[in-house]
Design a protein around this motif. Sequence first.
Motif: not given
Length: 112
Positions: A52-54, A59-62
Motif C-alpha cells: 500500500k505504501n508503494r 500516486e503521490l509522484s503522479s
Amino acid sequence: MKAKSETKKKAEQSPNLIKVIVKDLLFERWLLVLLIILTTVSSVAVTWSTQKNREMNAELSSLIEDRSTASVDWRKLRLEYRALAEHSRIEQLAREKLNMHPVTADKETVIR
C-alpha cells in the motif's frame, strides 16, 4: 499366526503419530503455535502495508507531476493574458481593425 497377532497388538497399543503430534502441539506447546500464527499474521500485514505504501508513493509522484504541469500551464496563461491585455496591443488592434485614431485637440468637444 502368532506373529500377526503380536503385530496387530503392537499397532493397537502404539498411538497414531499424527494424533500425538497434534496433541503435543495443542496442549503442550500451545504458546509456540500461537507465536507462529501471530508471526505469520504479522508478516502478511507488513507485506500488505508495504505494498500500500508503494502504491501511495506512486500516486503521490503522479500527483506532484500533475501539479507541476498545471503550475507551468498557469504561468504560461498568465503571461499570455498580460500580453493580450497590454495597452499598446489594444491600441494597435483598435487602429487596424476598427479604424480608430487618438483624439486630437481640434476634434475634442467638451460637454458641461
